[in-house]
Design an enzyme around this catalytic site. Structure first.
Site, PDB file in Angstrom:
ATOM      1  N   ARG A 235       0.785  -0.886  -0.186  1.00 51.31           N
ATOM      2  CA  ARG A 235      -0.383  -0.575  -0.025  1.00 51.31           C
ATOM      3  C   ARG A 235       0.677   1.019   0.575  1.00 51.31           C
ATOM      4  NH1 ARG A 235      -2.180   3.091   3.775  1.00 51.31           N
ATOM      5  NH2 ARG A 235      -4.216   4.096   2.927  1.00 51.31           N
TER       6      ARG A 235
ATOM      7  N   ARG B  46      -9.957   5.474  -0.927  1.00 54.91           N
ATOM      8  CA  ARG B  46      -9.456   4.838  -0.808  1.00 54.91           C
ATOM      9  C   ARG B  46      -8.543   5.895   1.076  1.00 54.91           C
ATOM     10  NH1 ARG B  46      -7.846  -0.241  -2.318  1.00 54.91           N
ATOM     11  NH2 ARG B  46      -9.341  -0.816  -3.787  1.00 54.91           N
ATOM     12  N   ILE B  47      -8.039   5.349   1.756  1.00 54.18           N
ATOM     13  CA  ILE B  47      -7.819   5.822   2.439  1.00 54.18           C
ATOM     14  C   ILE B  47      -6.174   6.655   2.238  1.00 54.18           C
ATOM     15  CG2 ILE B  47      -6.995   6.074   4.891  1.00 54.18           C
ATOM     16  CD1 ILE B  47      -8.485   3.734   5.759  1.00 54.18           C
ATOM     17  N   LEU B  48      -6.189   7.211   2.251  1.00 59.65           N
ATOM     18  CA  LEU B  48      -5.019   8.321   1.856  1.00 59.65           C
ATOM     19  C   LEU B  48      -3.287   8.216   2.845  1.00 59.65           C
ATOM     20  CD1 LEU B  48      -6.158  11.438   0.369  1.00 59.65           C
ATOM     21  CD2 LEU B  48      -5.835   9.252  -0.738  1.00 59.65           C
TER      22      LEU B  48
ATOM     23  N   ASN C  93     -11.772  17.057   1.528  1.00 60.07           N
ATOM     24  CA  ASN C  93     -12.019  15.763   1.228  1.00 60.07           C
ATOM     25  C   ASN C  93     -13.206  16.402   1.357  1.00 60.07           C
ATOM     26  OD1 ASN C  93     -12.946  13.543   1.333  1.00 60.07           O
ATOM     27  ND2 ASN C  93     -13.147  13.270   3.123  1.00 60.07           N
TER      28      ASN C  93
ATOM     29  N   HIS D 295     -17.125  14.907   2.382  1.00 60.26           N
ATOM     30  CA  HIS D 295     -17.901  13.679   2.928  1.00 60.26           C
ATOM     31  C   HIS D 295     -19.398  13.876   2.822  1.00 60.26           C
ATOM     32  CE1 HIS D 295     -17.529  10.129   5.359  1.00 60.26           C
ATOM     33  NE2 HIS D 295     -18.459  10.932   5.980  1.00 60.26           N
TER      34      HIS D 295
ATOM     35  N   ASP E 213      -6.510  15.326   7.158  1.00 54.98           N
ATOM     36  CA  ASP E 213      -5.424  15.180   7.970  1.00 54.98           C
ATOM     37  C   ASP E 213      -5.124  13.703   8.325  1.00 54.98           C
ATOM     38  OD1 ASP E 213      -6.604  14.370  10.117  1.00 54.98           O
ATOM     39  OD2 ASP E 213      -7.104  15.406  11.615  1.00 54.98           O
TER      40      ASP E 213
ATOM     41  N   ASP F  22     -11.167  10.979   7.352  1.00 54.17           N
ATOM     42  CA  ASP F  22     -12.180  11.567   7.069  1.00 54.17           C
ATOM     43  C   ASP F  22     -12.391  12.474   8.201  1.00 54.17           C
ATOM     44  OD1 ASP F  22     -14.096  11.027   5.052  1.00 54.17           O
ATOM     45  OD2 ASP F  22     -14.725   9.639   6.398  1.00 54.17           O
TER      46      ASP F  22
END
Ligand code: GRF
Length: 204
Positions: A65, A91-93, A107, A109, A141, A145
């Site tokens: 990843r 996807r999680i950054l 982002n 949401h 950050d 989320d």
């Protein structure tokens, strides 16, 4: 050309499309210079139809990843963005991605954060039986989320709503809010003071 925007997507791309159109109308002082996706999706097709560079970086093509994330970061850096918009990117950054674009990575949401973070925000709001949910745009950050909120708008939950009807009502609000926020950002009206975002009023 104004500000350079890169949009991260995974899905239908309706928010991305609204932003591209607002840039074309000069409602936002910028240009979507690239679109990055983690999968083949409608958003990539829309971007390409509009002549925008769009690339798909599949996590499965990388050993780890972290390697995927580093490659994504390097690819986005090449476009020298003033603003990176995560608009339905599922996807999680990684922390290193976030650090590379901190204070210029936002982002979108579909809930009133901190309520209902995660990939099923609309479903979770319905399941909780709330009468109101909404949408949030925030600086990203290192938590999912999470990060200083730039703006939020409520959206009512109506009797008989399904995940689809409620999400569509939220997305109608999100598209306008995203355009307004990108405009404010590229006009230099959004700044971080301590842990909070301050948005200066525009000329109208
Ligand atoms: C939006 O509701 C956004 O808040 C969420 O994913 C959805 C993307 O919709 N993160 P679209 O791809 O822009 O139509």
């Amino acid at each position: 050309m104004g500000g350079r925007i890169v949009v991260l997507v995974s899905g239908s791309g309706s928010n991305m499309a609204a932003l591209i159109e607002a840039c074309e109308r000069a409602e936002v002082p910028g240009t979507v210079v690239a679109v990055a996706a983690d999968r083949a999706c409608r958003a990539v097709e829309i971007a390409r139809e509009r002549g925008i560079d769009a690339f798909i970086m599949l996590p499965g093509d990388f050993d780890t990843r972290d390697h995927w994330s580093a490659a994504l970061r390097d690819a986005v850096v090449r476009y020298d963005p003033d603003l990176v918009v995560s608009a339905g990117f599922m996807r999680i950054l990684s922390p290193s991605f976030v650090d590379s674009f901190f204070e210029r990575l936002i982002n979108l949401h579909p809930s009133l954060l901190p309520n209902f973070p995660g990939a099923h925000a609309v479903r979770d709001a319905l399941a909780a039986g709330v009468t109101e949910t909404g949408t949030t745009i925030h600086l990203v950050d290192h938590q999912v989320d999470h990060g200083p909120v730039i703006t939020q708008r409520p959206v009512p939950v109506k009797a008989g709503d399904t995940v689809e009807t409620l999400h569509e009502r939220i997305k109608e609000v999100e598209r306008r809010l995203l355009v307004e926020t990108c405009r404010a950002f590229l006009e230099g009206r959004i700044r971080l003071e301590g842990d909070s975002v301050v948005v200066d009023e525009g000329a109208g």
